[in-house]
Design a protein around this motif. Structure first.
Motif, PDB file in Angstrom:
ATOM      1  N   ALA A  12       0.841  -1.197   0.000  1.00 53.26           N
ATOM      2  CA  ALA A  12       0.000   0.000   0.000  1.00 53.26           C
ATOM      3  C   ALA A  12       0.882   1.255   0.000  1.00 53.26           C
ATOM      4  O   ALA A  12       1.990   1.232   0.519  1.00 53.26           O
ATOM      5  CB  ALA A  12      -0.868  -0.009   1.256  1.00 53.26           C
ATOM      6  N   PRO A  13       0.382   2.379  -0.538  1.00 54.68           N
ATOM      7  CA  PRO A  13       1.180   3.600  -0.607  1.00 54.68           C
ATOM      8  C   PRO A  13       1.714   4.046   0.747  1.00 54.68           C
ATOM      9  O   PRO A  13       2.812   4.543   0.833  1.00 54.68           O
ATOM     10  CB  PRO A  13       0.204   4.635  -1.159  1.00 54.68           C
ATOM     11  N   ALA A  14       0.947   3.819   1.830  1.00 54.71           N
ATOM     12  CA  ALA A  14       1.398   4.267   3.149  1.00 54.71           C
ATOM     13  C   ALA A  14       2.739   3.639   3.504  1.00 54.71           C
ATOM     14  O   ALA A  14       3.596   4.262   4.123  1.00 54.71           O
ATOM     15  CB  ALA A  14       0.370   3.901   4.209  1.00 54.71           C
ATOM     16  N   VAL A  15       2.920   2.365   3.091  1.00 57.08           N
ATOM     17  CA  VAL A  15       4.155   1.667   3.435  1.00 57.08           C
ATOM     18  C   VAL A  15       5.325   2.277   2.681  1.00 57.08           C
ATOM     19  O   VAL A  15       6.437   2.324   3.172  1.00 57.08           O
ATOM     20  CB  VAL A  15       4.012   0.162   3.125  1.00 57.08           C
ATOM     21  N   LEU A  16       5.033   2.761   1.477  1.00 58.23           N
ATOM     22  CA  LEU A  16       6.094   3.306   0.651  1.00 58.23           C
ATOM     23  C   LEU A  16       6.415   4.767   0.988  1.00 58.23           C
ATOM     24  O   LEU A  16       7.366   5.317   0.469  1.00 58.23           O
ATOM     25  CB  LEU A  16       5.718   3.208  -0.823  1.00 58.23           C
ATOM     26  N   ALA A  17       5.608   5.336   1.881  1.00 62.18           N
ATOM     27  CA  ALA A  17       5.851   6.746   2.204  1.00 62.18           C
ATOM     28  C   ALA A  17       7.253   6.907   2.759  1.00 62.18           C
ATOM     29  O   ALA A  17       7.783   6.018   3.406  1.00 62.18           O
ATOM     30  CB  ALA A  17       4.822   7.216   3.231  1.00 62.18           C
ATOM     31  N   ARG A  18       7.836   8.072   2.498  1.00 59.90           N
ATOM     32  CA  ARG A  18       9.209   8.331   2.906  1.00 59.90           C
ATOM     33  C   ARG A  18       9.324   8.223   4.432  1.00 59.90           C
ATOM     34  O   ARG A  18       8.521   8.790   5.172  1.00 59.90           O
ATOM     35  CB  ARG A  18       9.550   9.750   2.459  1.00 59.90           C
ATOM     36  N   PRO A  19      10.328   7.486   4.925  1.00 58.72           N
ATOM     37  CA  PRO A  19      10.476   7.369   6.374  1.00 58.72           C
ATOM     38  C   PRO A  19      10.765   8.718   7.013  1.00 58.72           C
ATOM     39  O   PRO A  19      11.380   9.585   6.398  1.00 58.72           O
ATOM     40  CB  PRO A  19      11.680   6.436   6.535  1.00 58.72           C
ATOM     41  N   LEU A  20      10.292   8.873   8.245  1.00 51.55           N
ATOM     42  CA  LEU A  20      10.565  10.114   8.973  1.00 51.55           C
ATOM     43  C   LEU A  20      12.010  10.168   9.441  1.00 51.55           C
ATOM     44  O   LEU A  20      12.606  11.230   9.517  1.00 51.55           O
ATOM     45  CB  LEU A  20       9.670  10.180  10.214  1.00 51.55           C
ATOM     46  N   ALA A  21      12.526   9.002   9.762  1.00 54.30           N
ATOM     47  CA  ALA A  21      13.873   8.981  10.347  1.00 54.30           C
ATOM     48  C   ALA A  21      14.464   7.595  10.204  1.00 54.30           C
ATOM     49  O   ALA A  21      13.742   6.621   9.982  1.00 54.30           O
ATOM     50  CB  ALA A  21      13.787   9.348  11.821  1.00 54.30           C
ATOM     51  N   ARG A  22      15.784   7.548  10.321  1.00 53.20           N
ATOM     52  CA  ARG A  22      16.460   6.250  10.230  1.00 53.20           C
ATOM     53  C   ARG A  22      17.198   5.952  11.546  1.00 53.20           C
ATOM     54  O   ARG A  22      17.936   6.790  12.052  1.00 53.20           O
ATOM     55  CB  ARG A  22      17.468   6.240   9.099  1.00 53.20           C
ATOM     56  N   VAL A  23      16.974   4.717  12.035  1.00 56.68           N
ATOM     57  CA  VAL A  23      17.712   4.249  13.206  1.00 56.68           C
ATOM     58  C   VAL A  23      18.608   3.097  12.762  1.00 56.68           C
ATOM     59  O   VAL A  23      18.138   2.156  12.118  1.00 56.68           O
ATOM     60  CB  VAL A  23      16.760   3.773  14.324  1.00 56.68           C
ATOM     61  N   VAL A  24      19.891   3.193  13.074  1.00 59.51           N
ATOM     62  CA  VAL A  24      20.819   2.091  12.811  1.00 59.51           C
ATOM     63  C   VAL A  24      21.096   1.396  14.139  1.00 59.51           C
ATOM     64  O   VAL A  24      21.370   2.049  15.147  1.00 59.51           O
ATOM     65  CB  VAL A  24      22.136   2.600  12.180  1.00 59.51           C
ATOM     66  N   VAL A  25      20.977   0.072  14.132  1.00 61.88           N
ATOM     67  CA  VAL A  25      21.196  -0.718  15.351  1.00 61.88           C
ATOM     68  C   VAL A  25      22.464  -1.555  15.165  1.00 61.88           C
ATOM     69  O   VAL A  25      22.569  -2.306  14.190  1.00 61.88           O
ATOM     70  CB  VAL A  25      19.991  -1.656  15.627  1.00 61.88           C
ATOM     71  N   VAL A  26      23.386  -1.438  16.096  1.00 62.37           N
ATOM     72  CA  VAL A  26      24.639  -2.203  16.040  1.00 62.37           C
ATOM     73  C   VAL A  26      24.527  -3.379  17.002  1.00 62.37           C
ATOM     74  O   VAL A  26      24.498  -3.196  18.213  1.00 62.37           O
ATOM     75  CB  VAL A  26      25.841  -1.319  16.440  1.00 62.37           C
ATOM     76  N   GLY A  27      24.446  -4.592  16.452  1.00 61.86           N
ATOM     77  CA  GLY A  27      24.367  -5.786  17.300  1.00 61.86           C
ATOM     78  C   GLY A  27      22.957  -6.326  17.364  1.00 61.86           C
ATOM     79  O   GLY A  27      22.041  -5.647  17.824  1.00 61.86           O
ATOM     80  N   GLY A  28      22.787  -7.570  16.887  1.00 64.52           N
ATOM     81  CA  GLY A  28      21.452  -8.181  16.844  1.00 64.52           C
ATOM     82  C   GLY A  28      21.246  -9.198  17.939  1.00 64.52           C
ATOM     83  O   GLY A  28      20.740 -10.295  17.708  1.00 64.52           O
ATOM     84  N   GLY A  29      21.655  -8.855  19.170  1.00 65.78           N
ATOM     85  CA  GLY A  29      21.426  -9.751  20.299  1.00 65.78           C
ATOM     86  C   GLY A  29      20.110  -9.463  20.980  1.00 65.78           C
ATOM     87  O   GLY A  29      19.191  -8.886  20.375  1.00 65.78           O
ATOM     88  N   ALA A  30      20.017  -9.862  22.256  1.00 66.50           N
ATOM     89  CA  ALA A  30      18.774  -9.697  23.004  1.00 66.50           C
ATOM     90  C   ALA A  30      18.298  -8.249  22.952  1.00 66.50           C
ATOM     91  O   ALA A  30      17.110  -7.970  22.735  1.00 66.50           O
ATOM     92  CB  ALA A  30      19.002 -10.130  24.445  1.00 66.50           C
ATOM     93  N   ALA A  31      19.220  -7.309  23.131  1.00 64.99           N
ATOM     94  CA  ALA A  31      18.834  -5.894  23.152  1.00 64.99           C
ATOM     95  C   ALA A  31      18.595  -5.363  21.743  1.00 64.99           C
ATOM     96  O   ALA A  31      17.540  -4.764  21.466  1.00 64.99           O
ATOM     97  CB  ALA A  31      19.932  -5.076  23.845  1.00 64.99           C
ATOM     98  N   GLY A  32      19.559  -5.584  20.845  1.00 63.40           N
ATOM     99  CA  GLY A  32      19.475  -4.994  19.507  1.00 63.40           C
ATOM    100  C   GLY A  32      18.295  -5.521  18.704  1.00 63.40           C
ATOM    101  O   GLY A  32      17.585  -4.738  18.049  1.00 63.40           O
ATOM    102  N   ALA A  33      18.074  -6.834  18.735  1.00 63.94           N
ATOM    103  CA  ALA A  33      16.969  -7.410  17.950  1.00 63.94           C
ATOM    104  C   ALA A  33      15.627  -6.907  18.486  1.00 63.94           C
ATOM    105  O   ALA A  33      14.719  -6.574  17.714  1.00 63.94           O
ATOM    106  CB  ALA A  33      17.038  -8.940  17.988  1.00 63.94           C
ATOM    107  N   THR A  34      15.506  -6.850  19.814  1.00 65.25           N
ATOM    108  CA  THR A  34      14.244  -6.354  20.402  1.00 65.25           C
ATOM    109  C   THR A  34      13.982  -4.911  19.969  1.00 65.25           C
ATOM    110  O   THR A  34      12.870  -4.572  19.530  1.00 65.25           O
ATOM    111  CB  THR A  34      14.318  -6.382  21.953  1.00 65.25           C
ATOM    112  N   ALA A  35      15.006  -4.070  20.098  1.00 67.67           N
ATOM    113  CA  ALA A  35      14.819  -2.649  19.774  1.00 67.67           C
ATOM    114  C   ALA A  35      14.483  -2.479  18.294  1.00 67.67           C
ATOM    115  O   ALA A  35      13.587  -1.696  17.933  1.00 67.67           O
ATOM    116  CB  ALA A  35      16.082  -1.864  20.129  1.00 67.67           C
ATOM    117  N   ALA A  36      15.179  -3.241  17.436  1.00 63.04           N
ATOM    118  CA  ALA A  36      14.929  -3.130  15.995  1.00 63.04           C
ATOM    119  C   ALA A  36      13.480  -3.488  15.673  1.00 63.04           C
ATOM    120  O   ALA A  36      12.799  -2.772  14.923  1.00 63.04           O
ATOM    121  CB  ALA A  36      15.893  -4.046  15.240  1.00 63.04           C
TER     122      ALA A  36
END
Ligand SMILES: Cc1cc2nc3c(=O)[nH]c(=O)nc-3n(C[C@H](O)[C@H](O)[C@H](O)COP(=O)(O)OP(=O)(O)OC[C@H]3O[C@@H](n4cnc5c(N)ncnc54)[C@H](O)[C@@H]3O)c2cc1C
Length: 424
Positions: free
Chosen positions: A21-45
C-alpha cells in the motif's frame, strides 16, 4: 558501494516491489541504525520497525544466526541440542521490514552521524543504537593469549556457537574420572548466576555419564546470587563430586599455562582435563572504540531514554551499559530495549507514548525440570536505574515449586525469543 540514504530508499522500494500500500512506501521520517542483533538490539529493531511511526531500521550483525547465550548451559550438558537455541535473522527482514546487514560496524563519525562497516560502506543515522554485549578482559590472567580460548573455552561471550560446540565436544570426549574446572569471574559480568547453573548441569551430566569425574569451581568472588539454594542442591545431589572454592579460599584465577593446560589460582596449579575459563568482562569492543564506555569499562546512559551521557543521538543497551541496580541479563536487555525504542520513537516523532517499566526475571535449572528464579522491578531515578523490589527462590523449596519455576522459565524463553526474532 557506500550505502547512503538515497540508495537505501531505492533498494527498499526495489525489494518490496509495487504490491504494498502507498502508506508503506511513504518516505520514512527517520532512520535508526542498530549495532548488534542480540537480546537488546533485535528487540529494539523489531519494536521500532513495528511502531506506528515511519521509522526506517537497519540492523548490523556479523552472524547469520543468533545462538542465545541464555539457556545455552542446557546444550553443554546435552539436555537439548545447540540448534534449539539458534535464531534466524531472516524473519526480521521478511516480517518486520528491517534491513539486516551481516557485517561488523568498525568506526563512527558522530559529527556526520554515520557508522562505517568493515565492507567500507557508511551508514547515516538519525539515531544510533549500540548493543554489542560484553567483551572479555584477559590482561590480568597471566599467560592468557589469543590461543587460550581454544584450550580453555569460555562458551560465554558473543553469539556464535563455536565456543559452545568446543566445550560440549570436550565434555563428551573426556574420560570417566576426569576433572572439569569452571572459573567464575568477579562482578560485574553478564548473568551472575549462569556459571553456577552451568556447574549444576555439567555435574548432572558427569554423574550420569562419567560418574568417577569431578567438577571444581574456582571463584573470584565470595558469594553469588541464589547461592544458598544452589549449594543445598549440590550437597544433596552431588556430594564430593562438586566443589566450590571461593576467592577467600584461593579460588581467584591469576594465570594459565597453555602448553601444560594448567590454571594458576592463589599460587596453586591445577591441571584439569577441561578448563572452562570465564574471564572478567566489560562492554563490547565497539563501545570502547566509539568512546561510549567510561573508566568502569561500561557505558553510562540516561536510563529515561538510554541515550549515552557521552554522545548525543547514540543510545546504548543491554550488557554493555552501566545499568545501576539492574543485572546484565537477556530479560533486562529485552526490557531496556522495549523502553528505549519507545523513548527513541518519541524523540524522533514528537509523540508521547508511555515508556514500558523495567523488570527482570531470570530462571536457572538446578537439574532437568527443576529451576530457581531471581528477579526484580526497577525505576529510573536521576537518570539511573534503581531497584524497587526483588525476589528469589529460597532454599528448601519443594520439587513441585521448582518444577513450576522451570515451566515459567520455559514459557519466558519461548515468549522472549519470539518477541526478539519473531514467531518460530
Ligand atoms: C551461559 C549463559 C547463560 C545465561 N542465562 C541467562 C538466563 O537464563 N536469563 C537471562 O535473562 N540472561 C541470561 N544470560 C545473559 C544474556 O545472554 C545476556 O545478558 C544477553 O544476551 C545480553 O544481550 P545483548 O543484546 O546486550 O548482548 P548479546 O546478546 O551478547 O548480543 C550482542 C550482539 O552484538 C553483536 N556485535 C558485537 N559487536 C558488533 C559490531 N561491532 N558490529 C555489529 N555487531 C556487533 C554480536 O555479534 C552479538 O550478536 C546468560 C548468558 C550466558 C553466557
Amino acid at each position: 558501494m557506500p550505502i547512503n540514504r538515497r540508495t537505501f530508499g531505492k533498494l527498499v522500494i526495489a525489494s518490496i516491489g509495487s504490491t504494498l500500500a502507498p502508506a508503506v512506501l511513504a518516505r520514512p521520517l527517520a532512520r535508526v541504525v542498530v549495532v548488534g542483533g542480540g537480546a537488546a538490539g533485535a528487540t529494539a529493531a523489531r519494536k521500532l520497525a513495528n511502531s506506528k511511526h515511519r521509522i526506517e531500521v537497519i540492523l548490523v550483525e556479523p552472524n547469520r544466526h543468533y545462538t542465545t547465550p541464555f539457556f545455552s548451559n542446557r546444550a553443554l550438558a546435552g539436555l537439548q541440542s545447540l540448534e534449539n537455541f539458534s535464531r534466524d535473522y531472516l524473519k526480521l527482514t521478511s516480517a518486520d521490514g528491517i534491513r539486516v546487514i551481516h557485517d561488523m560496524v568498525i568506526e563512527s563519525d558522530p559529527g556526520k552521524q554515520t557508522v562505517r562497516l568493515s565492507s567500507g560502506a557508511d551508514l547515516p543515522y538519525d539515531r544510533l543504537i549500540v548493543a554489542p554485549g560484553t567483551g572479555l578482559i584477559t590482561k590480568n590472567i597471566e599467560g592468557y593469549n589469543s590461543t587460550s580460548q581454544q584450550i580453555f573455552p569460555h562458551a560465554y561471550n558473543g553469539s556464535s556457537p563455536d565456543q559452545w560446540v568446543l566445550l560440549r565436544n570436550r565434555l563428551q570426549e573426556m574420560k570417566d574420572g576426569g576433572l572439569v574446572i569452571i572459573t567464575a569471574p568477579p562482578r560485574p559480568y553478564k548473568c551472575t548466576p549462569a556459571p553456577y547453573e552451568r556447574a549444576s548441569l555439567i555435574a548432572g551430566y558427569l554423574l550420569k555419564h562419567k560418574p568417577k569425574s569431578k567438577l571444581l569451581i574456582l571463584d573470584s568472588k565470595v558469594e553469588f546470587p541464589l547461592m544458598d539454594a544452589m549449594i543445598e542442591v549440590w550437597d544433596e545431589k552431588f556430594g564430593d563430586q562438586i566443589e566450590w572454592v571461593s576467592a577467600d579460599f584461593g579460588g581467584a584465577i591469576s594465570g594459565v599455562d597453555n602448553n601444560n593446560q594448567s590454571i594458576l589460582a592463589d599460587g596453586e596449579i591445577f591441571t584439569p582435563d577441561i578448563g572452562n575459563i570465564i574471564p572478567p568482562q566489560h562492554a563490547g569492543a565497539i563501545a570502547h572504540k566509539f568512546g561510549l564506555a567510561d573508566d568502569s569499562g561500561w557505558c553510562p546512559v540516561n536510563a529515561l531514554t538510554f541515550e549515552s551521557t557521552r554522545q548525543t543521538n547514540v543510545h546504548v543497551l543491554g550488557d554493555a551499559i552501566d545499568a545501576g541496580d539492574m543485572p546484565k541479563s537477556a530479560a533486562a536487555a529485552h526490557q531496556q530495549a522495549l523502553s528505549a525504542a519507545t523513548a527513541i520513537a518519541n524523540l524522533l516523532t514528537g509523540s508521547n507514548d508511555p515508556v514500558p517499566k523495567l523488570e527482570n526475571a531470570c530462571y536457572f535449572l538446578t537439574e532437568p525440570g527443576q529451576a530457581l528464579v531471581v528477579g526484580g522491578r526497577y525505576r529510573v531515578d536521576g537518570g539511573k536505574i534503581a531497584g524497587v523490589e526483588g525476589y528469589s527462590s529460597d532454599p528448601g523449596e519443594s520439587p513441585e515449586i521448582r518444577q513450576q519455576t522451570a515451566r515459567k522459565g520455559e514459557q519466558w524463553y519461548a515468549d522472549v525469543t519470539q518477541a526478539m526474532f519473531g514467531r518460530g
